[in-house]
Design a protein around this motif. Sequence first.
Motif, mmCIF file in Angstrom:
data_model
loop_
_atom_site.group_PDB
_atom_site.id
_atom_site.type_symbol
_atom_site.label_atom_id
_atom_site.label_comp_id
_atom_site.label_asym_id
_atom_site.label_seq_id
_atom_site.Cartn_x
_atom_site.Cartn_y
_atom_site.Cartn_z
ATOM 1 N N HIS A 134 1.252 -4.030 -37.168
ATOM 2 C CA HIS A 134 0.020 -4.770 -36.987
ATOM 3 C C HIS A 134 -0.654 -4.031 -36.027
ATOM 4 C CE1 HIS A 134 2.009 -7.785 -39.082
ATOM 5 N NE2 HIS A 134 0.927 -8.492 -39.101
ATOM 6 N N LYS A 135 -1.774 -3.378 -36.414
ATOM 7 C CA LYS A 135 -2.759 -2.371 -35.606
ATOM 8 C C LYS A 135 -3.517 -3.489 -34.853
ATOM 9 C CE LYS A 135 -3.281 1.424 -39.005
ATOM 10 N NZ LYS A 135 -3.053 0.765 -40.367
ATOM 11 N N PRO A 136 -3.849 -3.117 -33.472
ATOM 12 C CA PRO A 136 -4.876 -3.933 -32.792
ATOM 13 C C PRO A 136 -6.392 -3.757 -33.053
ATOM 14 C CG PRO A 136 -3.803 -2.144 -31.546
ATOM 15 C CD PRO A 136 -3.261 -2.087 -32.858
ATOM 16 N N VAL A 137 -6.915 -4.705 -33.033
ATOM 17 C CA VAL A 137 -8.379 -4.599 -33.725
ATOM 18 C C VAL A 137 -9.304 -3.580 -33.026
ATOM 19 C CG1 VAL A 137 -8.858 -7.105 -34.329
ATOM 20 C CG2 VAL A 137 -9.068 -6.459 -31.793
ATOM 21 N N GLU A 138 -8.879 -3.238 -31.623
ATOM 22 C CA GLU A 138 -9.614 -2.045 -30.930
ATOM 23 C C GLU A 138 -9.380 -0.732 -31.645
ATOM 24 O OE1 GLU A 138 -7.427 -4.322 -29.672
ATOM 25 O OE2 GLU A 138 -8.907 -5.410 -28.356
ATOM 26 N N TRP A 139 -8.227 -0.612 -32.485
ATOM 27 C CA TRP A 139 -8.165 0.827 -32.984
ATOM 28 C C TRP A 139 -9.151 0.851 -34.420
ATOM 29 C CZ3 TRP A 139 -2.392 2.140 -34.332
ATOM 30 C CH2 TRP A 139 -1.613 2.178 -32.985
ATOM 31 N N ILE A 140 -9.255 -0.291 -34.851
ATOM 32 C CA ILE A 140 -10.320 -0.236 -36.031
ATOM 33 C C ILE A 140 -11.840 0.062 -35.654
ATOM 34 C CG2 ILE A 140 -10.904 -1.609 -38.080
ATOM 35 C CD1 ILE A 140 -7.797 -1.306 -37.606
ATOM 36 N N ALA A 141 -11.911 -0.853 -34.540
ATOM 37 C CA ALA A 141 -13.175 -0.449 -33.719
ATOM 38 C C ALA A 141 -13.521 0.879 -33.498
ATOM 39 C CB ALA A 141 -13.389 -1.334 -32.624
ATOM 40 N N GLN A 142 -12.480 1.677 -32.934
ATOM 41 C CA GLN A 142 -12.564 3.115 -32.655
ATOM 42 C C GLN A 142 -12.800 3.783 -33.987
ATOM 43 O OE1 GLN A 142 -9.497 4.808 -30.444
ATOM 44 N NE2 GLN A 142 -9.834 3.180 -28.701
ATOM 45 N N ALA A 143 -12.179 3.610 -35.028
ATOM 46 C CA ALA A 143 -12.324 4.003 -36.410
ATOM 47 C C ALA A 143 -13.639 3.983 -36.943
ATOM 48 C CB ALA A 143 -11.276 3.617 -37.274
ATOM 49 N N LEU A 144 -14.362 2.685 -36.591
ATOM 50 C CA LEU A 144 -15.456 2.576 -36.949
ATOM 51 C C LEU A 144 -16.617 3.275 -36.413
ATOM 52 C CD1 LEU A 144 -15.309 -1.316 -37.674
ATOM 53 C CD2 LEU A 144 -15.868 0.335 -39.377
ATOM 54 N N GLY A 145 -16.373 3.339 -34.930
ATOM 55 C CA GLY A 145 -17.231 4.407 -34.097
ATOM 56 C C GLY A 145 -17.097 5.797 -34.450
ATOM 57 N N TYR A 146 -15.907 6.271 -34.939
ATOM 58 C CA TYR A 146 -15.821 7.680 -35.584
ATOM 59 C C TYR A 146 -16.831 7.616 -36.697
ATOM 60 C CZ TYR A 146 -14.273 11.668 -37.908
ATOM 61 O OH TYR A 146 -14.372 12.690 -38.852
ATOM 62 N N LEU A 147 -16.736 6.940 -37.669
ATOM 63 C CA LEU A 147 -17.467 6.788 -38.869
ATOM 64 C C LEU A 147 -18.977 6.919 -38.656
ATOM 65 C CD1 LEU A 147 -15.163 4.741 -41.437
ATOM 66 C CD2 LEU A 147 -15.678 7.312 -41.270
ATOM 67 N N ALA A 148 -19.254 5.914 -37.854
ATOM 68 C CA ALA A 148 -20.681 5.750 -37.544
ATOM 69 C C ALA A 148 -21.397 7.033 -36.858
ATOM 70 C CB ALA A 148 -20.732 4.430 -36.742
ATOM 71 N N GLY A 149 -20.458 7.646 -36.135
ATOM 72 C CA GLY A 149 -20.928 8.578 -35.317
ATOM 73 C C GLY A 149 -21.314 9.902 -36.080
ATOM 74 N N ASP A 150 -21.947 10.941 -35.345
ATOM 75 C CA ASP A 150 -22.796 11.992 -36.534
ATOM 76 C C ASP A 150 -21.665 12.818 -37.060
ATOM 77 O OD1 ASP A 150 -25.249 10.878 -35.720
ATOM 78 O OD2 ASP A 150 -25.493 12.429 -33.960
ATOM 79 N N GLY A 151 -20.408 12.656 -36.522
ATOM 80 C CA GLY A 151 -19.504 13.573 -37.023
ATOM 81 C C GLY A 151 -18.809 12.849 -38.253
ATOM 82 N N GLY A 152 -18.865 11.590 -38.172
ATOM 83 C CA GLY A 152 -18.484 10.822 -39.248
ATOM 84 C C GLY A 152 -18.789 11.036 -40.850
ATOM 85 N N ASP A 153 -18.098 11.526 -41.537
ATOM 86 C CA ASP A 153 -18.386 11.664 -43.045
ATOM 87 C C ASP A 153 -17.149 11.581 -43.842
ATOM 88 O OD1 ASP A 153 -19.912 12.169 -45.225
ATOM 89 O OD2 ASP A 153 -19.890 14.493 -44.760
ATOM 90 N N ALA A 154 -16.541 10.805 -43.763
ATOM 91 C CA ALA A 154 -14.898 10.726 -44.345
ATOM 92 C C ALA A 154 -14.761 9.178 -44.485
ATOM 93 C CB ALA A 154 -13.972 11.278 -43.161
ATOM 94 N N TYR A 155 -13.582 9.232 -45.341
ATOM 95 C CA TYR A 155 -12.947 7.879 -45.553
ATOM 96 C C TYR A 155 -11.710 7.677 -44.670
ATOM 97 C CZ TYR A 155 -10.381 4.758 -48.535
ATOM 98 O OH TYR A 155 -9.582 3.569 -49.078
ATOM 99 N N LEU A 156 -11.603 6.815 -44.138
ATOM 100 C CA LEU A 156 -10.182 6.439 -43.383
ATOM 101 C C LEU A 156 -9.208 5.524 -44.167
ATOM 102 C CD1 LEU A 156 -11.358 5.839 -39.666
ATOM 103 C CD2 LEU A 156 -10.509 7.937 -40.841
ATOM 104 N N GLY A 157 -7.899 6.271 -44.431
ATOM 105 C CA GLY A 157 -7.152 5.411 -45.266
ATOM 106 C C GLY A 157 -6.416 4.588 -44.584
#
Length: 245
Positions: free
Chosen positions: A209-232
């Motif tokens: 059960h991942k903590p919600v903060e992990w998902i927030a960080q993943a969203l931060g990665y995707l929303a950032g300029d480097g994020g151009d990916a799909y997270l599985g």
Amino acid sequence: TNKTIFITGASRGIGAAAARFFAAGGAHVVLAARSIAALQSLATEIEGTGGQALAVACDVADYGQVDAAVAKAMDRFGSVDVLINNAGLIEPIARIEDSDPAAWAKVANVNLTGAYNALRAVLPGMVRRKTGTVINISSGAATGALEGWSHYCATKAGLLSLTRCADKELREKGIRVMGLSPGTVATEMQVQIRASGINPVSQLDPGVHKPVEWIAQALGYLAGDGGDAYLGTDFVLKTEEALRE
Ligand code: NJP
């Protein structure tokens, strides 16, 4: 950054965690969901720590409400730079033969049409500015077949398909449309899944059960300029070729 991030389903769970995360990084956050009291209390919390947040009541299943919420965001912050389509529901969990047609339709109208509604509403501004990022929160259920979850699996698969179609249309206009499958996350939704007694333990991501903060960080990665990916669901970063075929 002082980007404006519009988050649906921000009243609790992953959406609220994403709002706290982006606001802490300096973004303006727009909190959209039906529970206005919870949104206002989160906005007050964020503003109390020096952030900027706007709470807007909206049922994503209703295009008029979504469009009005986006208009309020534009009035307050001038633009919507990032849309996070996070609002979703799984209840009521029921095998198809026992399911209620109206309840099934409501899930489709939130999980799939709701994401379309918010995308449709933010697009004119993003197309005009020739830039924008959209992240659709899908699920490992998109590729799974789980008893009692037909509404959820089918709509999350549809959301991935919408992601691919939108990315194909919009990439050349400077707008990225991406997907995220969070896996099993410790939120109210998992409490509802356990209470249903059907697939009470997630078969998608057992034991974790991942903590919600992990998902927030993943969203931060995707929303950032480097994020151009799909997270599985496995959280291994991979470029999903299918998204750009
Ligand atoms: O769920 P929960 P999560 N209009 O139940 C809102 C996906 N996901 O944070 O309207 C607008 O705590 C509701 O707000 P309210 C999942 O499918 C999760 O876990 O006030 N908003 C609340 O803020 C979903 O897409 C897991 O009731 C509406 C939020 O949605 C996203 O992650 C795994 C609405 C739901 O909060 C967030 O889920 C996975 C409407 N009509 C994907 N109806 C997981 N938790 O394990 C609901 O792979 N909302």
